[in-house]
Design an enzyme around this catalytic site. Structure first.
Site, PDB file in Angstrom:
ATOM      1  N   MET A  83       9.397 -20.473  15.034  1.00 33.88           N
ATOM      2  CA  MET A  83      10.166 -20.299  13.805  1.00 33.88           C
ATOM      3  C   MET A  83      11.466 -19.540  14.071  1.00 33.88           C
ATOM      4  SD  MET A  83       7.450 -19.792  10.710  1.00 33.88           S
ATOM      5  CE  MET A  83       6.493 -21.216  10.130  1.00 33.88           C
ATOM      6  N   GLY A  84      12.399 -19.706  13.138  1.00 33.82           N
ATOM      7  CA  GLY A  84      13.720 -19.099  13.262  1.00 33.82           C
ATOM      8  C   GLY A  84      14.783 -20.124  12.942  1.00 33.82           C
ATOM      9  N   ARG A 143       0.832  -1.216   0.000  1.00 30.77           N
ATOM     10  CA  ARG A 143       0.000   0.000   0.000  1.00 30.77           C
ATOM     11  C   ARG A 143       0.862   1.259   0.000  1.00 30.77           C
ATOM     12  NH1 ARG A 143      -1.877   3.094   4.407  1.00 30.77           N
ATOM     13  NH2 ARG A 143      -3.923   4.117   4.103  1.00 30.77           N
ATOM     14  N   CYS A 200      11.106 -19.488  -6.001  1.00 31.20           N
ATOM     15  CA  CYS A 200      11.465 -19.649  -7.413  1.00 31.20           C
ATOM     16  C   CYS A 200      12.947 -19.998  -7.538  1.00 31.20           C
ATOM     17  CB  CYS A 200      11.147 -18.352  -8.174  1.00 31.20           C
ATOM     18  SG  CYS A 200      11.352 -18.458  -9.959  1.00 31.20           S
ATOM     19  N   VAL A 242       2.684   1.672  -3.451  1.00 29.37           N
ATOM     20  CA  VAL A 242       1.755   2.050  -4.523  1.00 29.37           C
ATOM     21  C   VAL A 242       1.307   3.501  -4.378  1.00 29.37           C
ATOM     22  CG1 VAL A 242      -0.543   1.629  -5.495  1.00 29.37           C
ATOM     23  CG2 VAL A 242       0.956  -0.299  -4.953  1.00 29.37           C
ATOM     24  N   THR A 285      10.026 -10.574   6.565  1.00 29.98           N
ATOM     25  CA  THR A 285      10.229 -11.928   7.085  1.00 29.98           C
ATOM     26  C   THR A 285       9.986 -11.926   8.584  1.00 29.98           C
ATOM     27  OG1 THR A 285      11.920 -13.603   7.591  1.00 29.98           O
ATOM     28  CG2 THR A 285      12.712 -11.399   7.093  1.00 29.98           C
ATOM     29  N   GLU A 294      13.384 -23.227  15.837  1.00 28.06           N
ATOM     30  CA  GLU A 294      13.316 -24.347  14.896  1.00 28.06           C
ATOM     31  C   GLU A 294      14.679 -24.693  14.312  1.00 28.06           C
ATOM     32  OE1 GLU A 294      11.039 -23.740  11.351  1.00 28.06           O
ATOM     33  OE2 GLU A 294      11.900 -21.769  10.960  1.00 28.06           O
ATOM     34  N   ASP A 329      11.193 -13.890  10.737  1.00 24.76           N
ATOM     35  CA  ASP A 329      12.349 -14.381  11.499  1.00 24.76           C
ATOM     36  C   ASP A 329      13.240 -13.267  12.051  1.00 24.76           C
ATOM     37  OD1 ASP A 329      11.424 -16.862  10.849  1.00 24.76           O
ATOM     38  OD2 ASP A 329      13.138 -17.457   9.622  1.00 24.76           O
ATOM     39  N   ASP A 378      16.470 -12.641   2.536  1.00 25.06           N
ATOM     40  CA  ASP A 378      17.784 -12.575   1.889  1.00 25.06           C
ATOM     41  C   ASP A 378      17.793 -13.191   0.498  1.00 25.06           C
ATOM     42  OD1 ASP A 378      17.459 -15.131   2.881  1.00 25.06           O
ATOM     43  OD2 ASP A 378      19.386 -15.216   3.919  1.00 25.06           O
TER      44      ASP A 378
END
EC number: 2.7.1.11
Length: 320
Positions: free
Chosen positions: A169-170, A21, A73, A24, A125, A223, A127, A103
């Site tokens: 997470m991490g 937002r 990707c 843009v 992210t 993690e 993390d 990264d």
């Protein structure tokens, strides 16, 4: 510069929509056209670009996830694939690309820059594993989600007088575990930055707490260390205290972004457009000491871990 594009890449993070937002609306305010790219670099390769306007980003600042969708990707590492991406951007008349991600996403942006596309990266992210910035978009929201979950787990842990080992997470960064641990009053925090941990020492800590009147214990595990289920069995076997593991998983990625993440994302997104208009490329935007900064991608990614050892030591003292 007449037209820019924006994409989100890698794992989603709350606050990405607020950043979209900001980019843009700031770009339009500066007289630029904006295109959105669906599904990250993968969507770029498939030509999934569309025109965006102020209405495109109405009513999204409070939404989690990313309206642009995201995808990984791996084929983007191939230079011929990246050259195809540049041809697609050129065909749409895109002069610059704003990339929101971590990264890996930044490396893609840097490589596109070498092929003539101006690029700017925004740190998205949960993390908080980008050392050039104090905070990344999504970290604060994920932290609050984790603390809320720990509070609920503590209720049942107290009722059953058990040890609860909670994996957050991490992968390479223990910031979520550290901040969640100190925020929730955890008895132990296990993070990759502190090296290999001593399971027997953890058991002694738990037993020492019991001897001092603690009826339950909360252990926060990043993690990157992993093995919550195995650790819970080990703790139960050595201490004789019932132990249970909880892996919070992808609940940490979702939910409405916190006010802090919305403000951060808005500030970073606005600066991204300003930096592009200054003619800069291959830069990333971040926040240090509450000041918005920009830095060369290579320099930013070369900065070593910013793990807060002082805060870890405070947590150690307060957990006793």
């Amino acid at each position: 510069m007449k037209k820019i594009a924006i994409l989100t890449s890698g794992g989603d993070a709350p606050g990405m929509n607020a950043a979209i937002r900001a980019v843009v609306r700031t770009a339009i305010d500066k007289g630029l056209e904006v295109m959105g790219v669906q599904r990250g670099y993968s969507g770029l390769l498939n030509g999934e670009l569309f025109a965006m306007n102020r209405t495109s980003v109405s009513d999204i600042i409070q939404r989690g996830g990313t309206i642009l969708r995201t995808a990984r990707c791996p084929e983007f590492k191939d230079e011929e694939v990246r050259k195809r991406a540049v041809k697609i951007l050129n065909a749409y008349g895109v002069d610059a690309l704003v990339v929101i991600g971590g990264d890996g996403s930044f490396m893609g942006a840097k490589l596109l820059s070498k092929l003539g596309i101006k690029t700017i990266g925004l740190p998205g992210t949960i993390d908080n594993d980008l050392a050039y910035t104090d905070f990344t978009i999504g970290f604060d929201t994920a932290l609050n989600t984790i603390v809320d979950a720990i509070n609920k787990i503590r209720d049942t842990s107290t009722s059953h007088e058990r040890v609860s080992i909670i994996e957050v997470m991490g992968r390479d960064c223990g910031d979520l575990a550290l901040h969640a641990g100190i925020s929730s009053g955890a008895e132990a925090i296990i993070v990759p930055e502190m090296g290999e941990f001593d399971r027997d020492a953890l058991c002694r800590t738990i037993l020492d707490g019991k001897n001092h009147g603690k009826t339950h214990s909360i252990v926060i595990l990043a993690e990157g260390i992993g093995g919550a289920e195995e650790l819970s069995k080990y703790v139960q076997e050595l201490t004789g205290i019932e132990a249970r593991a909880t892996i919070l998983g992808h609940i940490q990625r979702g939910g409405a972004p916190s006010a802090s993440d919305r403000v951060l994302a808005s500030r970073l997104g606005a600066r991204a457009v300003e930096v592009l208009l200054q003619g800069e490329t291959s830069r990333v935007i971040g926040i240090r000491d509450n000041q918005i900064v920009d830095q060369d991608i290579d320099e930013a990614l070369a900065i070593e871990s910013k793990f807060d050892l002082d805060l870890y030591n405070v947590a150690e003292v307060l957990s006793r």
